[in-house]
Write a protein that holds these residues in place. Structure first.
Motif, PDB file in Angstrom:
ATOM      1  N   MET A   1       0.852  -1.194   0.000  1.00 58.46           N
ATOM      2  CA  MET A   1       0.000   0.000   0.000  1.00 58.46           C
ATOM      3  C   MET A   1       0.888   1.244   0.000  1.00 58.46           C
ATOM      4  N   PRO A   2       0.794   2.080  -1.013  1.00 64.80           N
ATOM      5  CA  PRO A   2       1.655   3.269  -1.053  1.00 64.80           C
ATOM      6  C   PRO A   2       1.326   4.239   0.080  1.00 64.80           C
ATOM      7  N   THR A   3       2.352   4.884   0.589  1.00 63.82           N
ATOM      8  CA  THR A   3       2.163   5.898   1.622  1.00 63.82           C
ATOM      9  C   THR A   3       1.927   7.256   0.972  1.00 63.82           C
ATOM     10  N   LEU A   4       1.405   8.194   1.768  1.00 59.86           N
ATOM     11  CA  LEU A   4       1.223   9.554   1.262  1.00 59.86           C
ATOM     12  C   LEU A   4       2.556  10.135   0.819  1.00 59.86           C
ATOM     13  N   ARG A   5       3.599   9.847   1.581  1.00 62.11           N
ATOM     14  CA  ARG A   5       4.924  10.347   1.219  1.00 62.11           C
ATOM     15  C   ARG A   5       5.356   9.824  -0.149  1.00 62.11           C
ATOM     16  N   SER A   6       5.155   8.534  -0.388  1.00 58.37           N
ATOM     17  CA  SER A   6       5.591   7.960  -1.664  1.00 58.37           C
ATOM     18  C   SER A   6       4.755   8.498  -2.825  1.00 58.37           C
ATOM     19  N   ILE A   7       3.470   8.738  -2.581  1.00 54.35           N
ATOM     20  CA  ILE A   7       2.616   9.317  -3.627  1.00 54.35           C
ATOM     21  C   ILE A   7       3.084  10.719  -3.983  1.00 54.35           C
ATOM     22  N   LEU A   8       3.352  11.528  -2.955  1.00 56.40           N
ATOM     23  CA  LEU A   8       3.754  12.913  -3.206  1.00 56.40           C
ATOM     24  C   LEU A   8       5.144  12.989  -3.835  1.00 56.40           C
ATOM     25  N   ASP A   9       6.011  12.034  -3.497  1.00 54.75           N
ATOM     26  CA  ASP A   9       7.356  12.047  -4.070  1.00 54.75           C
ATOM     27  C   ASP A   9       7.337  11.864  -5.583  1.00 54.75           C
ATOM     28  N   GLU A  10       6.258  11.303  -6.116  1.00 55.42           N
ATOM     29  CA  GLU A  10       6.138  11.143  -7.563  1.00 55.42           C
ATOM     30  C   GLU A  10       5.496  12.360  -8.223  1.00 55.42           C
ATOM     31  N   ARG A  11       4.947  13.265  -7.424  1.00 53.13           N
ATOM     32  CA  ARG A  11       4.275  14.457  -7.952  1.00 53.13           C
ATOM     33  C   ARG A  11       5.140  15.677  -7.666  1.00 53.13           C
ATOM     34  N   VAL A  12       6.279  15.757  -8.307  1.00 51.99           N
ATOM     35  CA  VAL A  12       7.228  16.830  -8.059  1.00 51.99           C
ATOM     36  C   VAL A  12       7.850  17.300  -9.367  1.00 51.99           C
ATOM     37  N   ARG A  13       8.427  18.469  -9.312  1.00 47.26           N
ATOM     38  CA  ARG A  13       9.291  18.993 -10.370  1.00 47.26           C
ATOM     39  C   ARG A  13      10.439  19.742  -9.697  1.00 47.26           C
ATOM     40  N   GLY A  14      11.469  20.017 -10.478  1.00 47.83           N
ATOM     41  CA  GLY A  14      12.554  20.816  -9.951  1.00 47.83           C
ATOM     42  C   GLY A  14      12.083  22.227  -9.625  1.00 47.83           C
ATOM     43  N   ALA A  15      12.572  22.780  -8.528  1.00 51.59           N
ATOM     44  CA  ALA A  15      12.190  24.128  -8.108  1.00 51.59           C
ATOM     45  C   ALA A  15      12.685  25.164  -9.103  1.00 51.59           C
ATOM     46  N   ALA A  86     -15.092  32.824  -5.594  1.00 54.09           N
ATOM     47  CA  ALA A  86     -13.683  32.441  -5.625  1.00 54.09           C
ATOM     48  C   ALA A  86     -13.585  30.921  -5.677  1.00 54.09           C
ATOM     49  N   TYR A  87     -12.926  30.417  -6.684  1.00 57.66           N
ATOM     50  CA  TYR A  87     -12.664  28.981  -6.792  1.00 57.66           C
ATOM     51  C   TYR A  87     -11.351  28.727  -6.060  1.00 57.66           C
ATOM     52  N   SER A  88     -11.434  28.000  -4.954  1.00 60.95           N
ATOM     53  CA  SER A  88     -10.281  27.831  -4.069  1.00 60.95           C
ATOM     54  C   SER A  88      -9.687  26.443  -4.225  1.00 60.95           C
ATOM     55  N   PHE A  89      -8.363  26.371  -4.255  1.00 64.15           N
ATOM     56  CA  PHE A  89      -7.672  25.081  -4.297  1.00 64.15           C
ATOM     57  C   PHE A  89      -6.505  25.129  -3.334  1.00 64.15           C
ATOM     58  N   GLY A  90      -6.105  23.974  -2.845  1.00 60.52           N
ATOM     59  CA  GLY A  90      -4.967  23.908  -1.942  1.00 60.52           C
ATOM     60  C   GLY A  90      -4.126  22.683  -2.235  1.00 60.52           C
ATOM     61  N   MET A  91      -2.976  22.624  -1.567  1.00 63.98           N
ATOM     62  CA  MET A  91      -2.117  21.443  -1.689  1.00 63.98           C
ATOM     63  C   MET A  91      -1.898  20.899  -0.282  1.00 63.98           C
ATOM     64  N   LEU A  92      -0.751  20.341   0.007  1.00 61.88           N
ATOM     65  CA  LEU A  92      -0.473  19.770   1.318  1.00 61.88           C
ATOM     66  C   LEU A  92       0.782  20.394   1.899  1.00 61.88           C
ATOM     67  N   SER A 107      -2.880  21.027   6.002  1.00 57.36           N
ATOM     68  CA  SER A 107      -1.661  21.784   6.292  1.00 57.36           C
ATOM     69  C   SER A 107      -0.630  20.959   7.064  1.00 57.36           C
ATOM     70  N   GLN A 108      -1.080  20.050   7.902  1.00 58.48           N
ATOM     71  CA  GLN A 108      -0.153  19.279   8.731  1.00 58.48           C
ATOM     72  C   GLN A 108       0.135  17.884   8.172  1.00 58.48           C
ATOM     73  N   ALA A 109      -0.256  17.644   6.922  1.00 61.50           N
ATOM     74  CA  ALA A 109       0.071  16.371   6.281  1.00 61.50           C
ATOM     75  C   ALA A 109       1.585  16.164   6.296  1.00 61.50           C
ATOM     76  N   LEU A 110       1.997  14.941   6.556  1.00 64.30           N
ATOM     77  CA  LEU A 110       3.394  14.507   6.651  1.00 64.30           C
ATOM     78  C   LEU A 110       4.060  14.947   7.947  1.00 64.30           C
ATOM     79  N   ARG A 111       3.336  15.728   8.773  1.00 62.34           N
ATOM     80  CA  ARG A 111       3.855  16.113  10.087  1.00 62.34           C
ATOM     81  C   ARG A 111       3.034  15.467  11.197  1.00 62.34           C
ATOM     82  N   ASP A 112       1.724  15.408  11.017  1.00 65.22           N
ATOM     83  CA  ASP A 112       0.814  14.828  11.992  1.00 65.22           C
ATOM     84  C   ASP A 112       0.237  13.541  11.391  1.00 65.22           C
TER      85      ASP A 112
END
Length: 379
Positions: A1-15, A86-92, A107-112
């Motif tokens: 079962m993939p973790t949230l961390r592993s899912i997010l690690d695939e959804r990245v780009r260089g800064a 206002a169409y509102s969107f957020g991330m983690l 907001s506290q994903a990956l911390r809590d």
């Protein structure tokens, strides 16, 4: 079962190259927020979502933690296109860890460990088309701290601008000169939570007051439309001397900056018999102090119908009521097409439409049209 961390690690780009610098030993320094984290190889910054891999900073990309349609008054913006949707969107993730956070699940994903919010696949085109389908005028990055996902926000806002939408941030204001200059061409509205005027309190939340105050000055000087909110928390930031210093600070930048002082209700880790909710009397005492500081546009929020005229926009010159509100509902709009008081012609600062365009809703709602966003499950 993939973790949230592993899912997010695939959804990245260089800064973006302007938002970090390379240090020795494969470390990088990130400039997306006021922490300016020096991040070792293989580690994230304090936000938990920007991380160093091989001496390159990687940042969140290609998802949202959720979308919602809000009256712009909920953000709150009271001097920017009243009645607009206002169409509102957020991330983690977040660079602070406020014990009273109302959006802690994102907001506290990956911390809590209790903060679990499955991300949804998204693209700038999908978010913008979703906003337009709902009749939104404004696209807002909110719910988590948008500064730590600035590259994604800019990609979305470029698409939004091309489609004729207004863009905005709802932020804790813990910025840097680098990230604010990066955002500047693509953002119209900026709301800052000025959570306290005591650096010790900011340390409790995981930050420092200095970068927030510096960012407020910069945002105003950049010409972005700025409104400031202080959530009034009994026993934390409601001391008269602290409120006086806070409102004096805002007034020294400009007495025309709208200041929202809003009521706290117990949430997240700040609950129990020793913590009470904010009362009407608490809010009214704060508005009096703001008046003494010379602020011209003060709003008492989160207790609709209970704070008298402090939900309304009034002309500071002749005291005519220009916009009458009950919570997020606009019950009267009397500004001229140029944004002036019709009685005395005083110019009211803000971002105004040529005429009141009505109000799609006075309540937040989940997008009710078919969405093409879907939950990311990982491999």
């Amino acid at each position: 079962m993939p973790t949230l961390r592993s899912i997010l690690d695939e959804r990245v780009r260089g800064a973006d190259a302007g938002l970090y610098e390379k240090l020795d030993n494969n470390r990088v320094r990130c400039f997306s927020c006021g922490h300016c984290c020096p991040i070792p190889e293989g580690q994230p910054g304090v936000c938990k979502v920007r991380y160093n891999r091989g001496g390159t900073l990687y940042v969140p990309w290609g998802y949202t933690a959720g979308t919602q349609c809000d009256p712009v008054e909920k953000k709150p913006f009271f001097h920017a296109y009243p009645g607009a949707l206002a169409y509102s969107f957020g991330m983690l993730g977040c660079d602070l860890h406020c014990a009273y956070c109302q959006n802690w699940v994102t907001s506290q994903a990956l911390r809590d460990p209790g903060a679990v919010s499955p991300p949804l696949h998204a693209s700038p085109e999908l978010l913008v088309s979703g906003a337009i389908a709902q009749g939104a005028k404004i696209l807002v990055s909110t719910y988590n701290e948008p500064l730590i996902t600035s590259e994604w926000a800019v990609a979305v806002f470029k698409e939004a601008k091309a489609a004729g939408l207004i863009t905005g941030f709802v932020s804790n204001g813990n910025g840097t000169p680098q990230v604010l200059e990066y955002l500047r061409p693509w953002i119209d509205l900026y709301k800052v939570d000025l959570k306290s005027f005591d650096d010790r309190h900011y340390h409790e939340l995981g930050g420092r007051i200095g970068p927030i105050l510096d960012s407020i000055r910069r945002i105003y000087d950049m010409g972005l439309w700025l409104e400031i909110v202080t959530l009034l928390i009994p026993g934390f930031n409601d001391f008269p001397d602290e409120i006086r210093r806070l409102t004096d600070f805002i007034a020294t930048i400009s007495p025309d900056i709208p200041w929202h002082v809003t009521a706290f209700h117990t949430d997240y880790k700040m609950q129990g018999d020793d913590q009470r909710d904010t009362t009407v009397e608490d809010l009214l005492c704060a508005t009096e102090i703001g008046q003494e500081a010379g602020l011209r546009y003060i709003y008492a929020g989160n207790l609709p119908g209970m704070v008298g005229p402090w939900e309304n926009t009034r002309c500071p010159q002749c005291h005519e009521t220009l916009i009458r509100r009950d919570g997020y509902q606009i019950n009267g709009y009397h500004l001229t097409a140029e944004g002036r008081c019709p009685s005395c012609s005083n110019q009211i600062p803000g971002r105004w439409s040529a005429e009141f365009e009505g109000q799609i809703t006075s309540r937040p709602f989940l997008p009710h049209k078919r969405s093409r966003l879907f939950t990311i499950t990982g491999r």
